[in-house]
Design an enzyme around this catalytic site. Structure first.
Site, PDB file in Angstrom:
ATOM      1  N   LYS A 192       0.880  -1.183   0.000  1.00  0.00           N
ATOM      2  CA  LYS A 192       0.000   0.000   0.000  1.00  0.00           C
ATOM      3  C   LYS A 192       0.915   1.230   0.000  1.00  0.00           C
ATOM      4  O   LYS A 192       1.515   1.586   1.013  1.00  0.00           O
ATOM      5  CB  LYS A 192      -0.884  -0.080   1.233  1.00  0.00           C
ATOM      6  CG  LYS A 192      -1.428   1.178   1.835  1.00  0.00           C
ATOM      7  CD  LYS A 192      -2.303   2.031   0.989  1.00  0.00           C
ATOM      8  CE  LYS A 192      -2.638   3.289   1.780  1.00  0.00           C
ATOM      9  NZ  LYS A 192      -1.776   4.421   1.426  1.00  0.00           N
ATOM     10  N   GLU A 267       8.831   0.991  11.382  1.00  0.00           N
ATOM     11  CA  GLU A 267       9.930   1.957  11.242  1.00  0.00           C
ATOM     12  C   GLU A 267       9.281   3.332  11.248  1.00  0.00           C
ATOM     13  O   GLU A 267       8.560   3.677  10.310  1.00  0.00           O
ATOM     14  CB  GLU A 267      10.676   1.717   9.919  1.00  0.00           C
ATOM     15  CG  GLU A 267      11.395   0.382   9.847  1.00  0.00           C
ATOM     16  CD  GLU A 267      12.437   0.195  10.935  1.00  0.00           C
ATOM     17  OE1 GLU A 267      13.127   1.176  11.270  1.00  0.00           O
ATOM     18  OE2 GLU A 267      12.541  -0.917  11.465  1.00  0.00           O
ATOM     19  N   CYS A 301      13.393  10.805   7.900  1.00  0.00           N
ATOM     20  CA  CYS A 301      13.108  10.379   9.280  1.00  0.00           C
ATOM     21  C   CYS A 301      14.349  10.387  10.166  1.00  0.00           C
ATOM     22  O   CYS A 301      14.274  10.710  11.344  1.00  0.00           O
ATOM     23  CB  CYS A 301      12.496   8.993   9.269  1.00  0.00           C
ATOM     24  SG  CYS A 301      13.472   7.833   8.307  1.00  0.00           S
ATOM     25  N   GLU A 401       8.606  15.953  15.790  1.00  0.00           N
ATOM     26  CA  GLU A 401       9.139  15.807  14.432  1.00  0.00           C
ATOM     27  C   GLU A 401       8.453  16.815  13.510  1.00  0.00           C
ATOM     28  O   GLU A 401       7.228  16.806  13.382  1.00  0.00           O
ATOM     29  CB  GLU A 401       8.874  14.384  13.934  1.00  0.00           C
ATOM     30  CG  GLU A 401       9.529  14.090  12.606  1.00  0.00           C
ATOM     31  CD  GLU A 401       9.252  12.665  12.121  1.00  0.00           C
ATOM     32  OE1 GLU A 401       8.124  12.178  12.282  1.00  0.00           O
ATOM     33  OE2 GLU A 401      10.188  12.062  11.564  1.00  0.00           O
TER      34      GLU A 401
HETATM   35  P1  NAD Z   1       1.858   8.346   7.814  1.00  0.00           P
HETATM   36  O1  NAD Z   1       1.975   7.539   9.048  1.00  0.00           O
HETATM   37  O2  NAD Z   1       0.860   9.417   7.774  1.00  0.00           O
HETATM   38  O3  NAD Z   1       1.515   7.403   6.563  1.00  0.00           O
HETATM   39  C1  NAD Z   1       2.320   6.287   6.253  1.00  0.00           C
HETATM   40  C2  NAD Z   1       1.484   5.295   5.473  1.00  0.00           C
HETATM   41  O4  NAD Z   1       0.432   4.832   6.317  1.00  0.00           O
HETATM   42  C3  NAD Z   1       0.805   5.873   4.230  1.00  0.00           C
HETATM   43  O5  NAD Z   1       0.824   4.899   3.203  1.00  0.00           O
HETATM   44  C4  NAD Z   1      -0.618   6.096   4.703  1.00  0.00           C
HETATM   45  O6  NAD Z   1      -1.564   6.053   3.662  1.00  0.00           O
HETATM   46  C5  NAD Z   1      -0.806   4.921   5.648  1.00  0.00           C
HETATM   47  N1  NAD Z   1      -1.869   5.114   6.645  1.00  0.00           N
HETATM   48  C6  NAD Z   1      -2.360   6.281   7.139  1.00  0.00           C
HETATM   49  N2  NAD Z   1      -3.346   6.019   8.033  1.00  0.00           N
HETATM   50  C7  NAD Z   1      -3.464   4.673   8.123  1.00  0.00           C
HETATM   51  C8  NAD Z   1      -4.267   3.797   8.894  1.00  0.00           C
HETATM   52  N3  NAD Z   1      -5.186   4.255   9.752  1.00  0.00           N
HETATM   53  N4  NAD Z   1      -4.098   2.465   8.751  1.00  0.00           N
HETATM   54  C9  NAD Z   1      -3.172   1.974   7.895  1.00  0.00           C
HETATM   55  N5  NAD Z   1      -2.379   2.762   7.122  1.00  0.00           N
HETATM   56  C10 NAD Z   1      -2.517   4.091   7.239  1.00  0.00           C
HETATM   57  O7  NAD Z   1       3.330   8.860   7.503  1.00  0.00           O
HETATM   58  P2  NAD Z   1       3.794   9.803   6.318  1.00  0.00           P
HETATM   59  O8  NAD Z   1       3.339  11.176   6.641  1.00  0.00           O
HETATM   60  O9  NAD Z   1       3.436   9.198   5.003  1.00  0.00           O
HETATM   61  O10 NAD Z   1       5.386   9.681   6.439  1.00  0.00           O
HETATM   62  C11 NAD Z   1       6.138  10.445   7.293  1.00  0.00           C
HETATM   63  C12 NAD Z   1       6.508   9.661   8.530  1.00  0.00           C
HETATM   64  O11 NAD Z   1       7.196   8.464   8.191  1.00  0.00           O
HETATM   65  C13 NAD Z   1       7.455  10.442   9.423  1.00  0.00           C
HETATM   66  O12 NAD Z   1       7.099  10.277  10.765  1.00  0.00           O
HETATM   67  C14 NAD Z   1       8.803   9.765   9.129  1.00  0.00           C
HETATM   68  O13 NAD Z   1       9.759   9.958  10.123  1.00  0.00           O
HETATM   69  C15 NAD Z   1       8.387   8.341   8.973  1.00  0.00           C
HETATM   70  N6  NAD Z   1       9.410   7.540   8.263  1.00  0.00           N
HETATM   71  C16 NAD Z   1      10.172   6.637   8.949  1.00  0.00           C
HETATM   72  C17 NAD Z   1      11.174   5.902   8.295  1.00  0.00           C
HETATM   73  C18 NAD Z   1      12.065   4.924   9.026  1.00  0.00           C
HETATM   74  O14 NAD Z   1      12.737   4.147   8.371  1.00  0.00           O
HETATM   75  N7  NAD Z   1      12.079   4.921  10.345  1.00  0.00           N
HETATM   76  C19 NAD Z   1      11.374   6.084   6.928  1.00  0.00           C
HETATM   77  C20 NAD Z   1      10.587   7.007   6.260  1.00  0.00           C
HETATM   78  C21 NAD Z   1       9.597   7.730   6.933  1.00  0.00           C
END
Ligand code: NAD
Length: 499
Positions: A192, A267, A301, A401
């Protein structure tokens, strides 16, 4: 009226983007899904529509998981001899490499990434697939156990259909980090992608078919997080789940998986520190940290977003950084001379600007004011300027963040104080230490309360070095290393008493 320009598109990218509507990818076919809803992908550099993508329903997601499960049970992938399976993965890597420029342009346009960085992400995907395809062939599936009175061993099997939920900041790179180990181990997957950035994942699903990966091995379900994503994380037929994204959503996904007893790896976000001692080369250190905080417009991140500087060099260090950050060239991500592109969406720009306001309202001092940026020819783009804040490390901008080109500065006078400051956060992803004293560097890096401790560099990512977050930054760890490959095998113990 707003002026906008769109960069010249490569022919295959143009054909791809000109499609009226993009579906998901299930069992080797494009699927528009049961609903008519779409999610619009936007070029963050212009604010213009790039593509409309199907917003798949819970039923569509269930069909994708069923397809992945049926393919797993067939003899098409999971039971292939490891060398045959890995040869197919190498072909996938070759095909992606041959299409690097198209994929990079799609990724750059969709995610707002500087083109050269998008090219790097595609190269990293290729490396991930090759790394795990090679590694998997060197692991013995059986381990004989020397246990008194027993003939005993363990044998590894792939789990079955595995789910992946991916964020928008590194859509293609993170796809490779997941597909590499999961597919090399013999699993099938349902991915997804984030609603803002689904295009490179959809593009590569077709390329995988061209490369000879059997239908049903890679399935893609685009759509909204709360519906499509939630349907995937709640599906009880999944055998494993991997989530990358925010801690808030990570909790929801982990809860759903917990209810179904599906093992889950998360992650999550970060609030990394760079600890800078007074014996550094000021020029080099300032330059590297400026590059780190502006890399992908700070939407990284593991970035260093808290710069903790020895009091003796604090003022000089600030001056060095302010000068450099002021001269960063902000522009459309596909323009060759742009050093920093837009943030991914209007929502993300509001988030960044909102944190600057909240930080200042909470008493932080602005060392470099930041704010929205205007780029000629890109009036509708989501650009922000780099910003530097300073003050109490209890400030909201120092604790939460932000995910933009914003660093928060603090000063310290001793090594123990610096380590305590770096560790005083709910997050635990990556910190770095900067010093010419290697003994001190090693001591401080090992004392960090996080998954990654880097020396005289930040964002140190390499295949073979386990990458992990602890505390609010994640659970599961071992990413990019052999550990993750082993995660994608389950183990059965076989034993026969000898008397
Ligand atoms: P997000 O949590 O909003 O979304 C991530 C994914 O989850 C998207 O595909 C989104 O559609 C999905 N999602 C949203 N709500 C959901 C739900 N209720 N159930 C299931 N899936 C759902 O994050 P974002 O804004 O896309 O990304 C930024 C975040 O990701 C930041 O916090 C960043 O630090 C983190 N990140 C971490 C790493 C790592 O390796 N630790 C790498 C990249 C990004």
């Amino acid at each position: 009226m707003a002026t906008v320009s769109r960069p010249a598109l490569r022919p295959r990218v143009e054909a791809f983007l000109n499609k009226e509507r993009h579906g998901g990818w299930i069992n080797g076919r494009e699927v528009m899904g049961g609903g008519n809803a779409t999610v619009t992908s936007i070029d963050p550099g212009t604010g213009l529509e790039l593509a409309r993508v199907a917003d798949l329903t819970a039923e569509d997601v269930a069909a994708a998981v069923d397809a992945a499960a049926a393919t797993f049970r067939s003899n098409a992938w999971s039971t292939l001899p490891i060398n045959e399976r890995c040869a197919k993965l190498h072909r996938l890597a070759d095909v992606v490499e041959a299409n690097q420029s198209d994929l990079a342009q799609i990724e750059s346009m969709d995610a707002g990434k500087i083109l050269s960085q998008a090219e790097g992400d595609v190269a990293n995907f290729v490396d991930s697939i090759r790394y795990y395809a090679d590694l998997a062939q060197h692991v013995q599936p059986r381990t004989v156990l020397a246990v008194k009175g027993h003939d005993a061993w363990t044998v590894r099997h792939p789990w079955g259909p595995c789910g992946f939920i991916i964020p928008w900041n590194f859509p293609f790179l993170l796809l490779g980090w997941g597909l590499g180990p999961a597919l090399a181990a013999g699993n099938t997957v349902v991915v997804k992608p984030a609603e803002d950035t689904p295009l490179s994942t959809l593009y590569v699903a077709r390329l995988a078919q061209e490369a000879g990966i059997p239908d049903g091995v890679i399935n893609v379900v685009p759509g909204r997080g709360e519906t499509t994503g939630a349907a995937l994380s709640n599906n009880p037929k999944l055998k494993r789940m991997s989530f990358t994204g925010s801690p808030e959503v990570g909790r929801l996904v982990a809860e759903s998986c917990g209810r179904n007893l599906v093992p889950v790896k998360c992650e999550l976000g970060g609030k990394g520190a760079a600890v800078i001692f007074d014996d550094v080369d000021l020029d080099v250190t300032a330059q590297k940290l400026v590059e780190a905080i502006t890399f992908h417009t700070g939407q990284v991140c593991c970035d260093a977003t808290r710069w903790l500087v020895h009091e003796k060099i604090y003022d000089r260090f600030v001056d060095e950084c302010v000068d450099r950050l002021r001269s960063v060239r902000i522009g459309h991500q596909c323009e060759a001379d742009s050093e920093m592109g837009p943030v991914v969406s209007a929502k993300q720009r509001e988030r960044v600007l909102g944190y600057l306001e909240k930080g200042v309202a909470g008493g932080a001092k602005l060392l470099l004011e930041g704010g929205a940026a205007q780029v000629e020819g890109c009036d509708g783009g989501f650009f922000v300027k780099p910003a530097l804040l300073a003050g109490s490390l209890d400030n909201v901008a120092a604790r939460e963040e932000i995910f933009g080109p914003v660093a928060y500065l603090g000063r310290f006078s001793s090594e123990s104080e610096a380590v305590a400051m770096a560790n005083d956060t709910d997050y635990g992803l990556a910190n770095s230490v900067w010093t010419s004293d290697l003994a001190r560097a090693q001591r401080v890096a090992e004392a960090f309360d996080c998954g990654n401790g880097w020396i005289n560099a930040h964002n140190v990512i390499a295949h073979g070095i386990p990458y992990a977050g602890i505390k609010k930054s994640g659970m599961g760890g071992g990413v990019l290393s052999p550990e993750t490959l082993f995660d994608y095998w389950r183990s059965i113990s076989v034993a026969r008493p000898l008397n």
